[in-house]
Design an enzyme around this catalytic site. Sequence first.
Site, PDB file in Angstrom:
ATOM      1  N   ASP A 349      -1.950   4.425  14.448  1.00  0.00           N
ATOM      2  CA  ASP A 349      -2.167   3.767  13.165  1.00  0.00           C
ATOM      3  C   ASP A 349      -2.111   4.845  12.083  1.00  0.00           C
ATOM      4  OD1 ASP A 349      -2.932   1.791  11.286  1.00  0.00           O
ATOM      5  OD2 ASP A 349      -5.018   2.431  11.446  1.00  0.00           O
ATOM      6  N   GLU A 453      -4.821   3.702  -7.703  1.00  0.00           N
ATOM      7  CA  GLU A 453      -5.314   3.396  -9.043  1.00  0.00           C
ATOM      8  C   GLU A 453      -6.711   3.967  -9.246  1.00  0.00           C
ATOM      9  OE1 GLU A 453      -4.990  -0.750 -10.073  1.00  0.00           O
ATOM     10  OE2 GLU A 453      -3.159  -0.239 -11.146  1.00  0.00           O
ATOM     11  N   PHE A 494       2.824  -5.259 -11.519  1.00  0.00           N
ATOM     12  CA  PHE A 494       3.575  -4.546 -10.486  1.00  0.00           C
ATOM     13  C   PHE A 494       4.047  -5.511  -9.403  1.00  0.00           C
ATOM     14  CE2 PHE A 494       3.446  -2.888  -6.188  1.00  0.00           C
ATOM     15  CZ  PHE A 494       4.295  -1.789  -6.252  1.00  0.00           C
ATOM     16  N   LYS A 517       3.619   2.974 -16.126  1.00  0.00           N
ATOM     17  CA  LYS A 517       3.597   3.959 -15.045  1.00  0.00           C
ATOM     18  C   LYS A 517       4.344   3.362 -13.856  1.00  0.00           C
ATOM     19  CE  LYS A 517      -0.858   2.468 -13.117  1.00  0.00           C
ATOM     20  NZ  LYS A 517      -2.255   2.833 -12.836  1.00  0.00           N
ATOM     21  N   ARG A 551       1.992  12.137  -3.594  1.00  0.00           N
ATOM     22  CA  ARG A 551       2.514  10.851  -4.055  1.00  0.00           C
ATOM     23  C   ARG A 551       2.652  10.934  -5.570  1.00  0.00           C
ATOM     24  NH1 ARG A 551       0.461   6.816  -0.158  1.00  0.00           N
ATOM     25  NH2 ARG A 551      -0.077   5.363  -1.788  1.00  0.00           N
ATOM     26  N   ASP A 633       0.734  -0.816   6.437  1.00  0.00           N
ATOM     27  CA  ASP A 633       1.086  -0.421   5.070  1.00  0.00           C
ATOM     28  C   ASP A 633       2.564  -0.652   4.792  1.00  0.00           C
ATOM     29  OD1 ASP A 633      -1.413   0.272   4.417  1.00  0.00           O
ATOM     30  OD2 ASP A 633      -1.132   2.430   4.520  1.00  0.00           O
ATOM     31  N   LYS A 752       2.345  -4.533  16.898  1.00  0.00           N
ATOM     32  CA  LYS A 752       2.009  -3.195  17.387  1.00  0.00           C
ATOM     33  C   LYS A 752       1.947  -3.193  18.915  1.00  0.00           C
ATOM     34  CE  LYS A 752      -0.707  -1.644  13.380  1.00  0.00           C
ATOM     35  NZ  LYS A 752      -2.014  -1.095  12.929  1.00  0.00           N
ATOM     36  N   ASP A 772      -8.210   3.004  14.453  1.00  0.00           N
ATOM     37  CA  ASP A 772      -9.627   2.947  14.089  1.00  0.00           C
ATOM     38  C   ASP A 772     -10.081   1.574  13.621  1.00  0.00           C
ATOM     39  OD1 ASP A 772      -8.205   3.007  11.650  1.00  0.00           O
ATOM     40  OD2 ASP A 772      -9.963   3.804  10.622  1.00  0.00           O
ATOM     41  N   ASN A 775      -7.445  -4.182  13.695  1.00  0.00           N
ATOM     42  CA  ASN A 775      -6.015  -4.485  13.782  1.00  0.00           C
ATOM     43  C   ASN A 775      -5.295  -3.616  14.807  1.00  0.00           C
ATOM     44  OD1 ASN A 775      -6.627  -2.365  11.896  1.00  0.00           O
ATOM     45  ND2 ASN A 775      -4.493  -2.356  11.284  1.00  0.00           N
TER      46      ASN A 775
END
Length: 1136
Positions: A349, A453, A494, A517, A551, A633, A752, A772, A775
């Site tokens: 993960d 953010e 966004f 941004k 990032r 993600d 997965k 962890d 999921n």
Amino acid sequence: MPVNLFEQFQRAANAYFLFLLILQLIPEISSLSWFTTIVPLMMVFTITAVKDATDDCFRHKSDNQVNNRQAEVLIDGRLQNEKWMNVRPGDIIKLENNTFVAADLLLLSSSEPHGLCYIETAELDGETNLKVRQALPVTSELGADIRRLAEFDGVVVCEPPNNKLDKFTGVLFWKDNRYSLNNEKMLLRGCVLRNTGWCFGMVIFAGPDTKLMQNSGRTKFKRTSIDRLMNTLVLWIFGFLVCMGIILAIGNSIWEQQVGAHFRIYLYWNEVVNSSVFSGFLTFWSYIIILNSVVPISLYVSVEVIRLGHSYFINWDRKMYYPKKDTPAEVRTTTLNEELGQIEYIFSDKTGTITQNIMTFNKCSINGKTYGDVYDDLGRKTAINEKTVPVDFSFNPLADRKFQFYDHSLIESIKLGDSVVHEFFRLLSLCHTVMSEEKNAGELIYQVQSPDEGALVTAARNFGFIFKSRTPETITVEEMGKLVTYQLLAILDFNNIRKRMSVIVQTPDGQIKLYCKGADTILFERLHPSNEELMDLTSDHLEEFAGEGLRTLALAYKNLTEEHFKEWFKILQEANTSLDSRNEHLAAAYEEIEKDMMLLGATAIEDKLQEGVTETIASLSLANIKIWVLTGDKQETAMNIGYSCHMLTDTMNEIFIVAGHTVMKVREELRKAKEHLFGQSKDLSNGHVFCEKMQESKQGAVLEETVIGDYALVINGHSLAHALEADLENEFVEVACMCKTVICCRATPLQKAQVVELVKKHRKAVTLAIGDGANDISMIKSAHIGIGISGEEGMQAVLASDYSFAQFRYLKQLLLVHGRWSYFRMCKFLCYFFYKNFSFTLVHFWFGFFCGFSAQTVYDQWFITLFNIVYASLPVLAMGLFDQDVNEQNSMDYAKLYEPGQLNLLFNKRKFFICIAHGVYTSFALFFIPYGAFYNTAGEDGKHIADYQSFAVTVATSLVIVVSVQIALDTSYWTAINRFFILGSIAVYFAILFAMHSDGIFVIFPNHFPFVGNARNSLSQISVWLVILLTTVISVMPVITFRFLKEDLNPTLIDQVRKLQKARRKQKPLQNYMRQVSRRSSRRSAYAFSHQEGFGELITSGKNMTMHNSISWIENLRKKTAETVNSFSSDRTVKL
């Protein structure tokens, strides 16, 4: 108990021993007492059952902790505490802020306006950003009125239980109306209520029917590859035993027919067996019993003890203890340790496993100048360490004390009033969807949609631009101690296509500004032409930031006239009210205003990796372990982390991205990737061999093709769903396994597990899954080894795991040290055990040709009973527990030492036959050397010493000494325990031998100890000791010769490292340093706002408002290791 016995009888050896026990109960064929088998067999069953029961009780206790959690349930018109295990569909439950959701609920009402509530779904998908759920307007009116909630009699008709976390279909029938239900109305088990005082929900699914449990998969009984091989070998040994029995039975029949009748006057039979064939039949079963010790029962007891010992070594390892949380490593399944030394694929993960899921503001570029680096007095860049003095934010009473920044020039620019720097942080304090809550005076709590953010708004807060509060129409910011309220005119939200967000605000003096941004590749296209020079400079800074794995995010602004804004706002309203293609019209309106912007600069956020992740991945890669990241993600976030931990590098030949939405598209993309892999290899090799066949897999005939060059595969969740279908899975796994790195994004828990099963099925490889969150449970259960990290997402993964610890970096210690040692020790133990028992048992086979095939044993019965329990058990046990070929540090430094386990080189069918041949040779020497020496021989006193009892004592003594010398030769790492057990076993043998052959015990038990005085008589003869010495030398000399020549002429990497290790003991240990090389990158590190569209529309609607005020250093390391190995090969003599 019945289930445990059933599982134990899955071992062929246990069924085999039970069969032998039944044979021993038949007196006509048994020459050994029945208790010699039933006592050890009961010990095996009992010890194994107790160990399994302990594991099960521990898991049951952990499950009870979850099942006994309390929930407030509406019963008989009032709220009562009820255990989670007793919650049923139809119950109405009250949840409070920061509590776990007990079941899959239909949201009825909440403390927030319009029935809104906020949840965190880290347990489900690994995402810690907040998500919004909203009750139906008709049920949100119920509020917290217990009476009305108790009278609620709605009926829900919905889909059956399934594992789809992102979909729900149902209808609520209430008051003669029907209301459509979807996932936005549901609170799923495993979620945590956030930023919401309370809410009420009706249970739709409970217990195993919840979507979380549907994704957990079935618990499987895991067996190691050595266990499975042992089952096969036991069957082969049994076949070998039957063959020996048949040979001796045929010999008995022939002997009885031709010779046996003449001996009956001397060897009287109570009942004469006239048929030689029937005599052979009885003899066959007698020899099956006598020769059964080729697979002794003590083998399985010893294996369990060794595994238990290895488990305690892992539990006690201080290098896997995490002091911050007082969390040691924990072995939750004790039967899998040796498989830790055979891992080929790791499925990990991302969030909370590789990363800490903590974003920090690291660097920035403002108006062409970078901030964040530290320089010395001579202007040279220096590394940030514990001694570096951070910026003092004491001037700001609302600063976040956890925030640290080390470049003092940035705070000086702010204090000097640099307008561009002020505008930069003003943008960060305004352009976001963060919600604030001031619990106490001066204590601000931010509820963020994404960690990115939160990091940016916190940075602005510390540098003096503090976001204080918001309403649907305003944003209040404290700028350098002055409170400023901006009118919020619009939020341009966004999404994954726009990859940017903007806000339009009006300052107190009436000026209208747009702040934007987003991803630099998107934003740079929308800048005013006058920004060309600044854009080039900022682009260089972005490359530098991206090269460090940060990032990045570009910032820009635009001044708007009132007329321009009013004209554009009409376009926006028309788009908002359009019935057809509303999203497309909105996107066009946003494009209209977001152009000709002025560049301010860029930010660089570090998604903090867990400590030591990069080094751990580098070491595991050198050990030829492939690491796949399976994450919920989105693609950009996952790829960012891939670059940060150097799983992805710019030196790779190609990174394939599969993002097709249809089966045809996915198939096409996979085929293009495959064609590119082979085509590129042909170009690189220029006619040379472009792909090589790996050694045949130990589990099957699957040959893995390895392509020259480094490639990576990144695949999205919707594409993965198609790739896992039956007609595409072969192509997918073929391409994926040829890549060095694989990243699966937006993967559901079930996907997965399916990926893990796919690799197990097609590659026959040993797999490990680590995660962890809840999921990750499904893939943890599916893999051969499941590891749970006790991290930020609860303990669900730990409860389902085989091993657990607190940090990803401990995986290196677990696999390269404990795993490798466990595999090495277990293989050595098994090889020696089979050799020892064939040496011990086959002496009976040779003796059969000289005793008329009568099933007479060579040794006395007590020696047979005690040999594997007392005389030869502890030395091999000590070797299995403590032996090591190289020390811990060298196991870590030379990762290539791990490969023998992956290729199953230390114990396989070939090794087994070598051990058997060695045992056969030793048994031959043990029988025929004493036989030949005693043939027509007299002792020193002139008396004949070739009697049966003297021969038995001589052979038994030779056996004990030979196997003791052999284990001394096999031992690589000597401890006081090894010495004590080897010498002690020999001493105990002689002590028991003389005691059992004494006059005193014969007087007490004349029928059980017939060898009276034999030991004293035999071992007092020098010729007997010479025979024992000769037997020992002839038995072990071939082994010594072979090993000496092999190590000198064809040394393995282990031999070379051991030589180096011995040399280093004579000098100060060398220190190993690894230098990290910074990476220049043309890649842009995309900004992850969130995993779905933002909260912009929600904020402006007011519904959510409450009254709260380069070259990778991995390659260098790999080359370094290769050069070291080559240097060993070129010169076998270690020179210091």
